[in-house]
Design a protein around this motif. Structure first.
Motif, PDB file in Angstrom:
ATOM      1  N   LEU A   1     102.408 100.817  12.370  1.00 16.82           N
ATOM      2  CA  LEU A   1     102.932 100.271  13.618  1.00 16.82           C
ATOM      3  C   LEU A   1     104.431 100.469  13.763  1.00 16.82           C
TER       4      LEU A   1
ATOM      5  N   LEU B   1     101.845 100.703  18.086  1.00 17.05           N
ATOM      6  CA  LEU B   1     101.043  99.904  19.012  1.00 17.05           C
ATOM      7  C   LEU B   1     100.916 100.612  20.362  1.00 17.05           C
TER       8      LEU B   1
ATOM      9  N   ALA C   1      98.484 103.394  19.903  1.00 16.54           N
ATOM     10  CA  ALA C   1      97.112 102.885  19.841  1.00 16.54           C
ATOM     11  C   ALA C   1      96.570 102.635  21.243  1.00 16.54           C
ATOM     12  N   ARG C   2      97.400 102.064  22.112  1.00 18.67           N
ATOM     13  CA  ARG C   2      96.980 101.826  23.502  1.00 18.67           C
ATOM     14  C   ARG C   2      96.701 103.148  24.212  1.00 18.67           C
TER      15      ARG C   2
ATOM     16  N   VAL D   1      94.756 100.660  11.680  1.00 14.47           N
ATOM     17  CA  VAL D   1      96.165 100.336  11.432  1.00 14.47           C
ATOM     18  C   VAL D   1      96.318  99.989   9.959  1.00 14.47           C
TER      19      VAL D   1
ATOM     20  N   SER E   1      99.538  98.641   8.022  1.00 13.80           N
ATOM     21  CA  SER E   1     100.899  98.209   8.347  1.00 13.80           C
ATOM     22  C   SER E   1     101.421  97.153   7.381  1.00 13.80           C
TER      23      SER E   1
ATOM     24  N   THR F   1     100.555  89.904  15.449  1.00  6.76           N
ATOM     25  CA  THR F   1     100.607  91.367  15.416  1.00  6.76           C
ATOM     26  C   THR F   1      99.209  91.948  15.260  1.00  6.76           C
TER      27      THR F   1
ATOM     28  N   GLN G   1      97.444  91.601  18.580  1.00  5.70           N
ATOM     29  CA  GLN G   1      97.916  92.606  19.540  1.00  5.70           C
ATOM     30  C   GLN G   1      97.276  93.965  19.270  1.00  5.70           C
ATOM     31  N   ALA G   2      97.202  94.333  18.005  1.00  2.00           N
ATOM     32  CA  ALA G   2      96.614  95.623  17.650  1.00  2.00           C
ATOM     33  C   ALA G   2      95.129  95.661  18.007  1.00  2.00           C
TER      34      ALA G   2
ATOM     35  N   ALA H   1      94.670  96.052  21.557  1.00  2.00           N
ATOM     36  CA  ALA H   1      95.003  97.417  21.981  1.00  2.00           C
ATOM     37  C   ALA H   1      93.846  98.376  21.717  1.00  2.00           C
TER      38      ALA H   1
ATOM     39  N   VAL I   1      92.297  98.921  18.451  1.00  2.00           N
ATOM     40  CA  VAL I   1      92.131  99.503  17.118  1.00  2.00           C
ATOM     41  C   VAL I   1      90.820  99.006  16.510  1.00  2.00           C
TER      42      VAL I   1
ATOM     43  N   TYR J   1      92.317  96.757  10.849  1.00  2.00           N
ATOM     44  CA  TYR J   1      93.711  96.471  10.508  1.00  2.00           C
ATOM     45  C   TYR J   1      93.777  96.091   9.040  1.00  2.00           C
TER      46      TYR J   1
END
Length: 117
Positions: A64, A72, A75-76, A89, A91, A98, A101-102, A105, A107, A110
């Motif tokens: 990220l 990010l 990813a979007r 992700v 990260s 966070t 959010q991912a 978006a 993903v 994570y």
């Protein structure tokens, strides 16, 4: 998934060369995985995806925090432009906000860099 020689094609996107090298060595030790590209920033990764007409990329392992446009935003963009691609992700950020959010978006998963191997 489109597979090159019946292998999953993985693109690595991380601004640290040593991290990409470690990912590549680990992933390519698996018979069913092939690293098809490595990029140090979101812009070059997106440009490579724009040029990829052979469907060789199935999964993107994405950091990220990178210079320029971050992971990010990429990813979007991937979710909007290439919805069949899966983004994982990897990260250093382990805050719940966070991660949320991912996932929002688009993903597929994570993993934090502090996770146990």
């Amino acid at each position: 998934m489109t597979r090159l020689n019946d292998r999953i094609g993985v693109m690595l996107v991380d601004d640290h060369a040593v991290v990409r090298e470690g990912y590549r060595r680990l992933l390519e030790s698996e018979a069913g995985i092939h690293v098809v590209g490595e990029h140090a920033d979101a812009e070059s990764a997106q440009a490579a995806l724009e040029q990829a007409v052979d469907g060789s990329v199935d999964v993107i392992v994405l950091d990220l925090s990178m210079p320029g446009r971050g992971g990010l935003a990429l990813a979007r963009r991937i979710g909007a432009r290439w919805p069949a691609l899966r983004v994982l992700v990897f990260s250093m950020h382990d805050h719940a906000a966070t991660v949320t959010q991912a996932l929002e978006a688009g993903v597929a998963g994570y993993i934090t860099k502090t996770s146990a191997p």
